[in-house]
Scaffold this motif. Sequence first.
Motif, PDB file in Angstrom:
ATOM      1  N   ALA A 153       0.848  -1.187   0.000  1.00 32.86           N
ATOM      2  CA  ALA A 153       0.000   0.000   0.000  1.00 32.86           C
ATOM      3  C   ALA A 153       0.882   1.234   0.000  1.00 32.86           C
ATOM      4  O   ALA A 153       2.042   1.179   0.404  1.00 32.86           O
ATOM      5  CB  ALA A 153      -0.920   0.005   1.213  1.00 32.86           C
ATOM      6  N   ALA A 154       0.297   2.346  -0.449  1.00 35.92           N
ATOM      7  CA  ALA A 154       1.032   3.606  -0.453  1.00 35.92           C
ATOM      8  C   ALA A 154       0.057   4.754  -0.305  1.00 35.92           C
ATOM      9  O   ALA A 154      -1.132   4.639  -0.646  1.00 35.92           O
ATOM     10  CB  ALA A 154       1.847   3.755  -1.746  1.00 35.92           C
ATOM     11  N   ILE A 155       0.578   5.890   0.182  1.00 35.28           N
ATOM     12  CA  ILE A 155      -0.259   7.041   0.447  1.00 35.28           C
ATOM     13  C   ILE A 155       0.500   8.303   0.074  1.00 35.28           C
ATOM     14  O   ILE A 155       1.712   8.402   0.271  1.00 35.28           O
ATOM     15  CB  ILE A 155      -0.700   7.064   1.930  1.00 35.28           C
ATOM     16  N   SER A 156      -0.216   9.268  -0.475  1.00 36.75           N
ATOM     17  CA  SER A 156       0.404  10.517  -0.889  1.00 36.75           C
ATOM     18  C   SER A 156       0.786  11.366   0.323  1.00 36.75           C
ATOM     19  O   SER A 156       0.397  11.084   1.453  1.00 36.75           O
ATOM     20  CB  SER A 156      -0.552  11.294  -1.794  1.00 36.75           C
ATOM     21  N   ARG A 157       1.508  12.416   0.031  1.00 37.37           N
ATOM     22  CA  ARG A 157       1.987  13.296   1.095  1.00 37.37           C
ATOM     23  C   ARG A 157       0.830  13.888   1.899  1.00 37.37           C
ATOM     24  O   ARG A 157       0.913  14.003   3.113  1.00 37.37           O
ATOM     25  CB  ARG A 157       2.832  14.399   0.480  1.00 37.37           C
ATOM     26  N   SER A 158      -0.231  14.223   1.222  1.00 39.86           N
ATOM     27  CA  SER A 158      -1.380  14.826   1.903  1.00 39.86           C
ATOM     28  C   SER A 158      -2.348  13.791   2.455  1.00 39.86           C
ATOM     29  O   SER A 158      -3.217  14.128   3.255  1.00 39.86           O
ATOM     30  CB  SER A 158      -2.135  15.733   0.940  1.00 39.86           C
ATOM     31  N   GLY A 159      -2.239  12.572   1.983  1.00 37.94           N
ATOM     32  CA  GLY A 159      -3.135  11.515   2.425  1.00 37.94           C
ATOM     33  C   GLY A 159      -4.364  11.328   1.569  1.00 37.94           C
ATOM     34  O   GLY A 159      -5.188  10.446   1.850  1.00 37.94           O
ATOM     35  N   ASP A 160      -4.512  12.113   0.500  1.00 36.71           N
ATOM     36  CA  ASP A 160      -5.741  12.030  -0.276  1.00 36.71           C
ATOM     37  C   ASP A 160      -5.670  11.031  -1.421  1.00 36.71           C
ATOM     38  O   ASP A 160      -6.676  10.798  -2.102  1.00 36.71           O
ATOM     39  CB  ASP A 160      -6.151  13.404  -0.807  1.00 36.71           C
ATOM     40  N   THR A 161      -4.507  10.450  -1.653  1.00 37.37           N
ATOM     41  CA  THR A 161      -4.359   9.428  -2.685  1.00 37.37           C
ATOM     42  C   THR A 161      -3.746   8.184  -2.063  1.00 37.37           C
ATOM     43  O   THR A 161      -2.718   8.273  -1.390  1.00 37.37           O
ATOM     44  CB  THR A 161      -3.461   9.924  -3.830  1.00 37.37           C
ATOM     45  N   THR A 162      -4.391   7.045  -2.284  1.00 38.61           N
ATOM     46  CA  THR A 162      -3.874   5.777  -1.764  1.00 38.61           C
ATOM     47  C   THR A 162      -3.884   4.726  -2.855  1.00 38.61           C
ATOM     48  O   THR A 162      -4.736   4.746  -3.759  1.00 38.61           O
ATOM     49  CB  THR A 162      -4.711   5.266  -0.579  1.00 38.61           C
ATOM     50  N   TYR A 163      -2.952   3.813  -2.778  1.00 35.05           N
ATOM     51  CA  TYR A 163      -2.864   2.673  -3.686  1.00 35.05           C
ATOM     52  C   TYR A 163      -2.776   1.400  -2.837  1.00 35.05           C
ATOM     53  O   TYR A 163      -2.159   1.403  -1.770  1.00 35.05           O
ATOM     54  CB  TYR A 163      -1.609   2.744  -4.569  1.00 35.05           C
ATOM     55  N   TYR A 164      -3.358   0.331  -3.359  1.00 36.33           N
ATOM     56  CA  TYR A 164      -3.279  -0.967  -2.699  1.00 36.33           C
ATOM     57  C   TYR A 164      -3.032  -2.053  -3.724  1.00 36.33           C
ATOM     58  O   TYR A 164      -3.547  -1.996  -4.848  1.00 36.33           O
ATOM     59  CB  TYR A 164      -4.594  -1.293  -1.976  1.00 36.33           C
ATOM     60  N   THR A 165      -2.298  -3.068  -3.319  1.00 38.73           N
ATOM     61  CA  THR A 165      -2.224  -4.245  -4.156  1.00 38.73           C
ATOM     62  C   THR A 165      -3.557  -4.990  -4.054  1.00 38.73           C
ATOM     63  O   THR A 165      -4.249  -4.900  -3.028  1.00 38.73           O
ATOM     64  CB  THR A 165      -1.046  -5.143  -3.742  1.00 38.73           C
ATOM     65  N   ASP A 166      -3.912  -5.697  -5.102  1.00 36.60           N
ATOM     66  CA  ASP A 166      -5.251  -6.299  -5.167  1.00 36.60           C
ATOM     67  C   ASP A 166      -5.533  -7.251  -4.000  1.00 36.60           C
ATOM     68  O   ASP A 166      -6.665  -7.322  -3.515  1.00 36.60           O
ATOM     69  CB  ASP A 166      -5.414  -7.049  -6.486  1.00 36.60           C
ATOM     70  N   SER A 167      -4.532  -7.962  -3.558  1.00 38.59           N
ATOM     71  CA  SER A 167      -4.763  -8.999  -2.542  1.00 38.59           C
ATOM     72  C   SER A 167      -5.126  -8.439  -1.175  1.00 38.59           C
ATOM     73  O   SER A 167      -5.602  -9.190  -0.310  1.00 38.59           O
ATOM     74  CB  SER A 167      -3.531  -9.896  -2.422  1.00 38.59           C
ATOM     75  N   VAL A 168      -4.930  -7.144  -0.957  1.00 36.86           N
ATOM     76  CA  VAL A 168      -5.244  -6.568   0.356  1.00 36.86           C
ATOM     77  C   VAL A 168      -6.376  -5.558   0.296  1.00 36.86           C
ATOM     78  O   VAL A 168      -6.800  -5.050   1.343  1.00 36.86           O
ATOM     79  CB  VAL A 168      -3.997  -5.921   1.007  1.00 36.86           C
ATOM     80  N   LYS A 169      -6.868  -5.258  -0.879  1.00 40.89           N
ATOM     81  CA  LYS A 169      -7.958  -4.283  -1.002  1.00 40.89           C
ATOM     82  C   LYS A 169      -9.169  -4.737  -0.202  1.00 40.89           C
ATOM     83  O   LYS A 169      -9.577  -5.896  -0.266  1.00 40.89           O
ATOM     84  CB  LYS A 169      -8.339  -4.099  -2.472  1.00 40.89           C
ATOM     85  N   GLY A 170      -9.739  -3.811   0.569  1.00 39.43           N
ATOM     86  CA  GLY A 170     -10.884  -4.133   1.408  1.00 39.43           C
ATOM     87  C   GLY A 170     -10.521  -4.711   2.758  1.00 39.43           C
ATOM     88  O   GLY A 170     -11.387  -4.845   3.624  1.00 39.43           O
ATOM     89  N   ARG A 171      -9.262  -5.065   2.942  1.00 39.07           N
ATOM     90  CA  ARG A 171      -8.812  -5.626   4.228  1.00 39.07           C
ATOM     91  C   ARG A 171      -7.799  -4.731   4.935  1.00 39.07           C
ATOM     92  O   ARG A 171      -7.813  -4.635   6.161  1.00 39.07           O
ATOM     93  CB  ARG A 171      -8.191  -7.009   4.017  1.00 39.07           C
ATOM     94  N   PHE A 172      -6.920  -4.099   4.179  1.00 38.65           N
ATOM     95  CA  PHE A 172      -5.883  -3.244   4.755  1.00 38.65           C
ATOM     96  C   PHE A 172      -6.217  -1.787   4.469  1.00 38.65           C
ATOM     97  O   PHE A 172      -6.778  -1.465   3.410  1.00 38.65           O
ATOM     98  CB  PHE A 172      -4.524  -3.557   4.149  1.00 38.65           C
ATOM     99  N   THR A 173      -5.808  -0.922   5.386  1.00 39.24           N
ATOM    100  CA  THR A 173      -6.001   0.510   5.200  1.00 39.24           C
ATOM    101  C   THR A 173      -4.731   1.254   5.579  1.00 39.24           C
ATOM    102  O   THR A 173      -4.232   1.092   6.701  1.00 39.24           O
ATOM    103  CB  THR A 173      -7.161   1.043   6.053  1.00 39.24           C
ATOM    104  N   ILE A 174      -4.229   2.052   4.656  1.00 40.14           N
ATOM    105  CA  ILE A 174      -3.071   2.886   4.938  1.00 40.14           C
ATOM    106  C   ILE A 174      -3.549   4.278   5.324  1.00 40.14           C
ATOM    107  O   ILE A 174      -4.535   4.786   4.777  1.00 40.14           O
ATOM    108  CB  ILE A 174      -2.110   2.944   3.726  1.00 40.14           C
TER     109      ILE A 174
END
Length: 124
Positions: A49-70
């Motif tokens: 997972a990754a998050i932008s400097r401001s926190g308004d953009t996040t990316y997740y790998t498919d296997s953790v979407k819906g389960r992990f939160t950055i």
Amino acid sequence: QVQLVESGGGLVQAGGSLRLSCAASGRTVSSYAMGWFRQAPGKEREFVAAISRSGDTTYYTDSVKGRFTISRDNAKNTAYLQLNSLKPEDTAVYYCAARMSVLPTIREDEYDNWGQGTQVTVSS
């Protein structure tokens, strides 16, 4: 340079939850996009997972979407990874990384700063 220290790993049963923290020092974490990666035994390190400097953009790998939160709290100079509904295949050493950029990336080689990792073990 920013120094990163992960914490919060441990042993948990399948279906359980953990919250990983990544505490930054040396420079303010608000200057960095943040990412989490993991490396399972015998496997290459992979993006989680990754998050932008401001926190308004996040990316997740498919296997953790819906389960992990950055997330991040720039006032506390800390980034977080909430792990829910854990599965045995989530077992790995989890690494925090920082990139001096507004936007995050899924590419491991574009992060300049890394923590030492924290072990997450999920039992079945």
